[in-house]
Write an enzyme that holds these catalytic residues in place. Structure first.
Site, PDB file in Angstrom:
ATOM      1  CG  HIS A 170      -6.606  -4.771  17.412  1.00 43.40           C
ATOM      2  ND1 HIS A 170      -6.793  -6.126  17.516  1.00 43.40           N
ATOM      3  CD2 HIS A 170      -6.407  -4.539  16.091  1.00 43.40           C
ATOM      4  CE1 HIS A 170      -6.709  -6.690  16.322  1.00 43.40           C
ATOM      5  NE2 HIS A 170      -6.482  -5.736  15.436  1.00 43.40           N
ATOM      6  CG  ASP A 200      -8.042  -7.970  20.162  1.00 44.42           C
ATOM      7  OD1 ASP A 200      -8.412  -6.784  20.271  1.00 44.42           O
ATOM      8  OD2 ASP A 200      -7.373  -8.391  19.196  1.00 44.42           O
ATOM      9  CB  SER A 305      -8.012  -6.847  12.660  1.00 48.29           C
ATOM     10  OG  SER A 305      -6.656  -7.205  12.691  1.00 48.29           O
TER      11      SER A 305
END
Length: 363
Positions: A170, A200, A305
């Site tokens: 993402h 992911d 992230s």
């Protein structure tokens, strides 16, 4: 019964030795044994050559009773016994020299051994975290991805010296251009090699990179609840931010969106996810995937992230992927509340081959 011809108490020796010669014949002559020089430069003389000096390896004497009960005669030790003693001394010296040489080689570090990145076993938690941070920070990068929907900021982990970097799907999904900022402040362009939205995960490659410091990938199957961990990433663009905490839980089911650009639509790089029946950071959309994650209370914020969750040996055990950071104005206040999740590194390692071949898209 046969009587002895000698009178009781008569202890005089026989006037002649066996064979009619003089009482104590001289020892036989022989060539002297050559000395031995050890590797350390010590010269060892196996014997004196004349036999009666009691030197090392020969020349000693022994006495045996005369068969007739009279005088005693002296007998030379055999040359073989002397040689055995000399060899024993030389072997001891050579052995000692060998041990010294081995010790010197070990001191020089001539042997290459695979070891963990750091040994952060310390009575002080702070010093352990600082050791991990110092060792691993050069392997963590900031990633800026630009697309038609806007710009997102995340983190990544260098896994090869040639510039391969693992991050979250993402973070780079739908990106038209990708910039990587290293811990020394330098910046390079990168391109996507492969993505796996089902896990992911994404693999990107820095252009023209060489000699980068790759992180050490650990074994997430050995992680236990309560283990101390360190997180490194770039929350809100603050490159190389270090936080610490513990592993709060294992095998948490985390649901995230697989829609391209969903993270940018939420603004500020806050990636929406669902966990335990709750929804965080917005709507995950219609297309989702669920994976098993490591839960940690280490402070994670937007921009973490794709960064690393690290054990106290300096090994990456997870890729940080989801965190709840309430927006300012909410009653709980803004910032991390200690609810973060990481993709186990064993999942990353098992997916690397597919990512290098372009990824599976959505698996």
């Amino acid at each position: 019964m046969t009587d002895s011809p000698r009178r009781s108490g008569d202890h005089e020796p026989y006037p002649y030795a066996y064979g009619g010669a003089a009482a104590y014949p001289p020892p036989p002559t022989h060539e002297p044994q050559t000395p031995v020089t050890t590797p350390s430069g010590v010269t060892v003389w196996p014997g004196g050559g004349t036999g009666d000096s009691g030197g090392v390896g020969g020349g000693g004497t022994t006495e045996t009773p005369h068969p007739g009960g009279g005088g005693r005669r002296r007998r030379r030790l055999s040359r073989s016994a002397g040689l055995i003693a000399a060899v024993a001394v030389v072997s001891a010296l050579v052995g000692g020299g060998t041990a010294a040489l081995v010790g010197q080689a070990a001191d020089r570090g001539d042997t290459t051994v695979s070891t963990p990145v750091v040994n952060a076993n310390s009575s002080s938690t702070g010093s352990g975290v600082s050791a991990v941070a110092a060792a691993v920070s050069p392997s963590i990068v900031e990633i800026s991805a630009t697309s038609t929907d806007g710009e997102s900021t995340g983190s990544g982990v260098i896994i090869t010296s040639g510039g391969e970097i693992i991050t979250n799907n993402h973070v780079v999904s739908g990106a038209d251009s990708i910039k990587v900022r290293f811990s020394d402040g330098s910046t390079k362009s990168a391109s996507v090699v492969g993505t796996d939205s089902g896990k992911d995960l994404a693999l990107i490659k820095v252009r023209g990179a060489s000699g980068l410091k790759a992180a050490s990938l650990g074994d997430s199957s050995q992680v236990k609840v309560g283990d101390q961990v360190v997180a490194i990433g770039s929350p809100e663009g603050l490159t190389g931010t270090v936080t610490s905490g513990i592993v709060s839980a294992l095998d948490r089911d985390v649901t995230v969106s697989t829609d391209e650009g969903q993270g940018q639509q939420q603004g500020g790089g806050q990636w929406p996810f669902e966990f335990g029946g709750g929804r965080y950071n917005g709507d995950v959309g219609q297309s989702t995937t669920t994976y098993k994650a490591i839960q940690t209370d280490a402070s994670l914020n937007p921009g973490n992230s794709g960064g690393a969750l690290i054990n106290m040996k300096g090994q990456v055990i997870g890729i940080n992927s989801a965190m709840y950071a309430p927006a300012s104005g909410q009653s709980s206040g803004a910032g991390s509340i200690g609810l973060g999740f990481s993709i186990p590194v064993d999942t990353v390692k098992s997916d690397l081959s597919a990512l290098r071949e372009g990824g599976s898209g959505n698996s």
